[in-house]
Design an enzyme around this catalytic site. Sequence first.
Site, PDB file in Angstrom:
ATOM      1  CB  SER A  69     -44.085  11.764-101.873  1.00 16.76           C
ATOM      2  OG  SER A  69     -43.405  10.698-102.525  1.00 16.76           O
ATOM      3  CE  LYS A 138     -44.533   7.325-100.244  1.00 20.94           C
ATOM      4  NZ  LYS A 138     -44.874   8.701-100.692  1.00 20.94           N
TER       5      LYS A 138
END
Length: 269
Positions: A69, A138
């Site tokens: 990701s 993230k």
Amino acid sequence: MTSDDRGSSSISTDEGPRSLRSEDEAGPRQKRKQLPLWQETILLLGVALVLAIVIKTFFVQAFYIPSESMEPGLILNDRILIQKVSYWGDDEPERGDVVVFKDPGGWLPPNESAGPSNPVAQVMAKIGLYPTGGHLVKRVIGVAGDTIECCDDRGRLIVNGKPLNESAYVKRIDAKCNGPMPTGGKCDEKWTVGPIPEGHIFVMGDNRSRSADSSQKMCRPDETECVPGDEFVPVDLVVGKVFVLLWPADRFRWNTRPATFEDVPDPSS
């Protein structure tokens, strides 16, 4: 006075100086007793353990990248270090920071939330020498008060009216923009989120079409069981900011905040 009298009154030479006599009586200075080697080893290990726990709790902690990701900057199984000093006190994450945070609930599958199963790895995880489970990494796109839109005619995210040039770190392969809806990585669905509530952040992976992030948790018009607000991550769950890619050695680098976020205006502007 006779010579005998004078002799009897003279000081006897048999008595030496008191200071010399007292040292002789005290004997040699005793040496400090040293601990046996095995006791010293246990003591040193104990001190090292305490230091490791203190460092993990307040300063630095190790993690690894569990998915794709955050490509291309961070790839699967990369080892990273996070620092916690930046978020001491009232300081909070800023736009552009890459952060590690605890799962807000239901963001991770059970196998990624469990953490290490090996007993040795579990102990090492407790003291910060091995990555723990139940965490995500993230990039912070928006902070409290921000409004985020997808996207302008060039496929760029817009934060408080300012388009972001994310070409330096975003991976765009099968997506036509930097803010796709997670379903199929499509960009034909426009969306707006915000203002972001106080004490929360909006996060996205750099591999936008392969990231389970805040955009995946947004409520869509056709959903009936979605809970509004689940897309925001509470700041209290943020563990720290990624500051170095540690391993593998040939990919070692310091992680810095992209310059594109410097031009984003405050929400009130």
